[in-house]
Design a protein around this motif. Structure first.
Motif, short mmCIF file in Angstrom:
data_model
loop_
_atom_site.label_atom_id
_atom_site.label_comp_id
_atom_site.label_asym_id
_atom_site.label_seq_id
_atom_site.Cartn_x
_atom_site.Cartn_y
_atom_site.Cartn_z
N ALA A 1 -1.82 -10.91 -3.30
CA ALA A 1 -2.66 -11.43 -3.85
C ALA A 1 -3.69 -10.96 -4.22
CB ALA A 1 -2.97 -13.01 -3.98
N GLY A 2 -4.71 -10.66 -5.04
CA GLY A 2 -6.10 -9.63 -5.07
C GLY A 2 -6.51 -8.60 -4.91
N TYR A 3 -5.01 -7.84 -5.22
CA TYR A 3 -4.64 -6.19 -4.90
C TYR A 3 -3.42 -5.91 -5.81
CZ TYR A 3 -7.59 -6.07 -0.74
OH TYR A 3 -8.56 -6.24 0.74
N LYS B 1 1.79 -6.57 4.41
CA LYS B 1 0.32 -8.55 3.60
C LYS B 1 -1.12 -7.25 4.73
CE LYS B 1 2.50 -11.18 1.64
NZ LYS B 1 3.09 -12.86 2.15
N TRP C 1 -3.00 0.80 -2.98
CA TRP C 1 -3.55 -0.60 -3.84
C TRP C 1 -5.10 0.07 -4.06
CZ3 TRP C 1 0.43 -4.80 -4.06
CH2 TRP C 1 1.35 -4.00 -3.07
N PRO D 1 -8.33 -3.14 -5.59
CA PRO D 1 -8.20 -4.35 -5.85
C PRO D 1 -8.10 -4.56 -7.32
CG PRO D 1 -10.26 -4.14 -4.69
CD PRO D 1 -9.10 -2.16 -4.72
N GLU D 2 -7.80 -5.88 -7.57
CA GLU D 2 -8.35 -5.75 -9.44
C GLU D 2 -8.95 -5.68 -10.27
OE1 GLU D 2 -5.96 -10.21 -10.59
OE2 GLU D 2 -5.65 -10.36 -8.43
N SER D 3 -10.19 -6.14 -9.74
CA SER D 3 -11.42 -5.30 -10.15
C SER D 3 -10.99 -4.28 -10.47
CB SER D 3 -13.15 -5.95 -9.74
OG SER D 3 -13.03 -5.90 -8.38
N TYR E 1 -8.63 -2.23 -10.56
CA TYR E 1 -7.59 -1.23 -11.33
C TYR E 1 -7.55 -1.76 -12.82
CZ TYR E 1 -2.17 -1.97 -12.77
OH TYR E 1 -1.69 -2.02 -13.51
N LYS E 2 -8.24 -2.69 -13.07
CA LYS E 2 -8.68 -3.18 -14.82
C LYS E 2 -9.67 -2.66 -15.18
CE LYS E 2 -7.69 -7.62 -14.19
NZ LYS E 2 -8.67 -9.39 -13.84
#
Length: 124
Positions: free
Chosen positions: A2-4, A45, A85, A87-89, A91-92
């Motif tokens: 989660a988060g990545y 993880k 990997w 972070p989601e931010s 990645y977007k």
């Protein structure tokens, strides 16, 4: 984790000064300009940040990366075949809106019945 989100993996070592070739699934040509670090899963993880010294576009799906602390071909070879990997931010910022990986997190519904959440996308 989660988060990545995984953006691809290191497929080869390039040159003699520790550069690696990243094959990414971001859906568009990018040099990752402005990105400070990428994360590599060392143990399950457990993500280790690797700071980017330079990034050069090779093709629509490949980037030459020079990571801090990797100064020899042998040192870079340790990271070969490891997933990268973000972070989601981050990645977007770098991923295309049309890439298959952008579906992660959405739920699949069939005739009003929830089938489940998209956790992974495998492209062949």
């Amino acid at each position: 984790m989660a988060g990545y989100l995984s953006i691809g993996k290191i497929v080869a070592v390039h040159g003699l000064k520790g550069e690696v070739l990243l094959k990414h699934e971001l859906g568009k040509k990018t040099s990752l300009k402005g990105l400070q670090a990428v994360f590599i899963e060392d143990k399950k993880k457990s993500f280790i940040p690797w700071f980017i010294e330079s990034a050069v576009i090779k093709s629509d799906e490949e980037i030459y990366l020079k990571l801090e602390g990797l100064d020899t071909r042998e040192a870079a070879a340790i990271l070969s075949q490891k997933k990268i990997w973000l972070p989601e931010s981050d990645y977007k910022k770098f991923a295309s809106k049309n890439t298959a990986a952008s579906l992660l997190g959405y739920s699949i519904v069939d005739n009003g019945q929830a089938l489940g959440e998209i956790l992974e996308v495998i492209e062949q």
